[in-house]
Each structure stands twice: as C-alpha cells, then as structure tokens.
Design a protein around this motif. Sequence first.
Motif, mmCIF file in Angstrom:
data_model
loop_
_atom_site.group_PDB
_atom_site.id
_atom_site.type_symbol
_atom_site.label_atom_id
_atom_site.label_comp_id
_atom_site.label_asym_id
_atom_site.label_seq_id
_atom_site.Cartn_x
_atom_site.Cartn_y
_atom_site.Cartn_z
ATOM 1 N N SER A 66 7.860 -7.439 3.936
ATOM 2 C CA SER A 66 8.944 -7.010 4.831
ATOM 3 C C SER A 66 9.751 -5.853 4.233
ATOM 4 O O SER A 66 10.658 -5.337 4.877
ATOM 5 C CB SER A 66 9.875 -8.185 5.129
ATOM 6 O OG SER A 66 10.606 -8.490 3.953
ATOM 7 N N GLY A 67 9.443 -5.481 2.998
ATOM 8 C CA GLY A 67 10.137 -4.349 2.377
ATOM 9 C C GLY A 67 11.454 -4.727 1.705
ATOM 10 O O GLY A 67 12.158 -3.882 1.168
ATOM 11 N N LEU A 117 -0.945 -5.793 0.807
ATOM 12 C CA LEU A 117 -0.564 -5.963 -0.605
ATOM 13 C C LEU A 117 -1.472 -5.110 -1.487
ATOM 14 O O LEU A 117 -2.654 -4.957 -1.195
ATOM 15 C CB LEU A 117 -0.703 -7.436 -1.025
ATOM 16 C CG LEU A 117 0.233 -8.439 -0.361
ATOM 17 C CD1 LEU A 117 -0.173 -9.862 -0.735
ATOM 18 C CD2 LEU A 117 1.694 -8.166 -0.765
ATOM 19 N N GLU A 118 -0.906 -4.583 -2.550
ATOM 20 C CA GLU A 118 -1.716 -3.766 -3.467
ATOM 21 C C GLU A 118 -1.393 -4.156 -4.915
ATOM 22 O O GLU A 118 -0.222 -4.237 -5.295
ATOM 23 C CB GLU A 118 -1.382 -2.287 -3.218
ATOM 24 C CG GLU A 118 -2.132 -1.325 -4.082
ATOM 25 C CD GLU A 118 -3.375 -0.742 -3.407
ATOM 26 O OE1 GLU A 118 -3.618 -1.012 -2.205
ATOM 27 O OE2 GLU A 118 -4.093 -0.011 -4.110
ATOM 28 N N ILE A 119 -2.440 -4.398 -5.682
ATOM 29 C CA ILE A 119 -2.250 -4.678 -7.111
ATOM 30 C C ILE A 119 -2.255 -3.330 -7.824
ATOM 31 O O ILE A 119 -3.248 -2.608 -7.764
ATOM 32 C CB ILE A 119 -3.380 -5.593 -7.635
ATOM 33 C CG1 ILE A 119 -3.314 -6.939 -6.899
ATOM 34 C CG2 ILE A 119 -3.279 -5.772 -9.142
ATOM 35 C CD1 ILE A 119 -4.431 -7.906 -7.226
ATOM 36 N N VAL A 120 -1.137 -2.980 -8.456
ATOM 37 C CA VAL A 120 -1.079 -1.630 -9.049
ATOM 38 C C VAL A 120 -1.431 -1.587 -10.526
ATOM 39 O O VAL A 120 -1.931 -0.581 -11.012
ATOM 40 C CB VAL A 120 0.288 -0.942 -8.819
ATOM 41 C CG1 VAL A 120 0.392 -0.416 -7.413
ATOM 42 C CG2 VAL A 120 1.445 -1.860 -9.145
ATOM 43 N N TYR A 179 5.513 2.723 -7.199
ATOM 44 C CA TYR A 179 5.828 1.636 -8.136
ATOM 45 C C TYR A 179 4.568 1.223 -8.890
ATOM 46 O O TYR A 179 4.059 0.123 -8.703
ATOM 47 C CB TYR A 179 6.413 0.451 -7.368
ATOM 48 C CG TYR A 179 7.648 0.797 -6.575
ATOM 49 C CD1 TYR A 179 8.723 1.442 -7.192
ATOM 50 C CD2 TYR A 179 7.752 0.478 -5.224
ATOM 51 C CE1 TYR A 179 9.868 1.763 -6.475
ATOM 52 C CE2 TYR A 179 8.894 0.787 -4.510
ATOM 53 C CZ TYR A 179 9.942 1.437 -5.135
ATOM 54 O OH TYR A 179 11.072 1.748 -4.424
ATOM 55 N N ASN A 180 4.074 2.144 -9.717
ATOM 56 C CA ASN A 180 2.783 1.865 -10.348
ATOM 57 C C ASN A 180 2.832 1.762 -11.873
ATOM 58 O O ASN A 180 1.808 1.796 -12.528
ATOM 59 C CB ASN A 180 1.764 2.916 -9.919
ATOM 60 C CG ASN A 180 2.227 4.319 -10.278
ATOM 61 O OD1 ASN A 180 3.312 4.480 -10.860
ATOM 62 N ND2 ASN A 180 1.431 5.316 -9.952
ATOM 63 N N SER A 181 4.044 1.630 -12.445
ATOM 64 C CA SER A 181 4.146 1.472 -13.899
ATOM 65 C C SER A 181 5.461 0.761 -14.215
ATOM 66 O O SER A 181 6.346 0.682 -13.357
ATOM 67 C CB SER A 181 4.147 2.845 -14.583
ATOM 68 O OG SER A 181 5.338 3.546 -14.244
ATOM 69 N N LYS A 194 0.814 -1.223 0.000
ATOM 70 C CA LYS A 194 0.000 0.000 0.000
ATOM 71 C C LYS A 194 0.850 1.277 0.000
ATOM 72 O O LYS A 194 0.617 2.182 -0.785
ATOM 73 C CB LYS A 194 -0.949 0.005 1.201
ATOM 74 C CG LYS A 194 -2.096 -0.969 1.032
ATOM 75 C CD LYS A 194 -3.376 -0.459 1.690
ATOM 76 C CE LYS A 194 -4.632 -0.989 1.031
ATOM 77 N NZ LYS A 194 -4.615 -2.356 0.567
ATOM 78 N N ASP A 195 1.857 1.315 0.887
ATOM 79 C CA ASP A 195 2.675 2.523 1.009
ATOM 80 C C ASP A 195 3.415 2.888 -0.274
ATOM 81 O O ASP A 195 3.775 4.042 -0.477
ATOM 82 C CB ASP A 195 3.723 2.341 2.126
ATOM 83 C CG ASP A 195 3.114 2.631 3.488
ATOM 84 O OD1 ASP A 195 1.934 3.039 3.522
ATOM 85 O OD2 ASP A 195 3.821 2.429 4.501
#
Length: 299
Positions: A208-209, A231-234, A159-161, A153-154
């Motif tokens: 854990s980053g 978790l995020e699906i971007v 990191y979206n492309s 999420k953060d």
Amino acid sequence: MKKRVLAGFLAACMVMSLAACGSSDSASEETNETTESTSDEGGKSDGAVKTVTEGKLTVATSPDFAPYEFYAIDEDGNPTLAGFDMDLAQYIADYMGLELEIITVDFDGVLSELQTKSVDLGMAGLSPDPARESIMDFTDIYYMGGQSLVTVKDNADTYNSFDAINNPDVTVGAQTGSIQLDLANENTPDADIVSLPKVTDIISELLSGKMDAAYIETVVAQSYQKNYPDLEIVMEVPYDVEGSAIGVCKDNPELLAAVNEAIKAATEDGSLDQYIADATDLAAGETYEGLLDDSGNVQ
Ligand code: ARG
C-alpha cells in the motif's frame, strides 16, 4: 516400653525412607534406561518425556510466515493451518506418541509462551539466536534460509542498499521480536524503523506504500511474492545465525533429545523435503492472512 516402641518406629521410618531413597534412585535409572531403549525402538516416548500437558505436545506458532506456517484455504473455502513447520510438528508428535496441540499467537507471543514454559515447543521458523538462549533451548537446524531486503517493483532502484534506506525519511519494517528487527537496527539505525506483529501486515504496508522497505526472510518473501508479484527482493542481508531450529521449553533435555531424534528421522526418510515442497505449492495458492479465534473462525 513406650520409648522402645517409639524408637523402633523411628528406626523403621529411617529404613523406609532409605528404601524410598534407594527406590527413587533406581527409578531414575529405570527412566534413563527407558529413554535409551526408546531411541533404539524408533522414538516412542512411553511417558519418559515430560510435556506441559500429559499425553500432548503443545506447540506455539505464528501463522504469518509462509511457507513455514500460514492459513491455506481448503476446498470448502475455510482457512486451515498449513506449512512445513505444521507438518513437521505432526510428525514429531506422532513420533513421540503424543497428541498434537497447536497454539497460534503473534511471533513475539511464541517467544513469551516458551519463556513462561506454557508450551513445549515453538515452531515458527525460529532462528537459533544466542541472545534467546536464556529463555529457550534450540534443536538442531532443520532448514537453511537467508535474509533479504524487500520493497516493491517501483522502488526497487531507489531502496536497493543499506545506504539508500538508512535515512529517517525512509520507513523500514520488520516483525516485532524477530531477528529481522535486530538486522534493521544494526544495518540501518537511522531509518524510520517500524515493527509490526505480523509479517503479513508488513507485506500489506509495503504494497500500500505505507512502508518503503522491509527485512524479511528470503524464502518467506519469495513465497508472498508469488501471490503479490509487485514485491521485489532487492538484496540479500548477511546474518551470521543461519537456518531455523525449533525452540524447546528450557531445562527439558529429554524432550530436546526426542525432538532432535524426530527431526533426524524426518530428514532421513524424506518427509521433511516433501513437507517443504507441499507447503511451497500450497502457499502459492489461495491463503488467508489473519488469525483465527479459538473456535477456528476468521477474526
Ligand atoms: N527467523 C526469524 C526469527 O527467529 C523470524 C521468525 C518469524 N516467524 C514467524 N512465524 N513469523 O526471529
């Protein structure tokens, strides 16, 4: 006199071997007939289909891929193999009148088990990638799924492309041997690409980053997202080989045909939809994310 006896004996041998030839021809015709009548009767194998171990259907899987295959924690607190691939495997084995044996390995192990013909089938949410056709045959597609780029999420705005992650400072994960690793290399070759043997390891490194983003199948990412909402699906990742198929040990057309027949039956009678719904529910509950040893104990 002696000569004549020998000649007579040789002639008899020739006749016998011709007869043997003829009978083996008719035997193979009979086998074909059995296979045909088999399909009419609803797929009982009657020994017509050869498998690596007689009477058994040996299936390799990689249980790090909910809801396809994973370990659910049962009522007694024990991890048990679950997922719609596993239910479908049981359906196929029953359909063919065979006993099911499941072998659990990491995903790249599923590919090598098929390549060395140590198992009959690989059921692991396998993409029917043409690059794999030299080491296995593929059944018809039994499930349609897409691919995604996943982060936490953060980092979802960062990191979206592909452009945002195609950078040596960004650690991008994908499973060893998977098409997701190919997608990482094709779309983001400049990223610091890390391949790990299990999708569950990738998920924990994201959380854990240690890892910034990862290529994961969408339905799998959605499944782990239920247990790990961070978790995020971007974005969706385009991939031209859509869907999942079963990998079949090469050069066994009878087995391939029987499995396709069973998939068709499981699709038509609603079993597969039920397995998918059940596995999706089960994966949202308590799961175990490691492998078990040969005695079924947590490693
Ligand atoms: N669909 C992808 C491929 O075939 C990934 C499959 C991974 N399966 C698993 N059980 N971990 O490469």
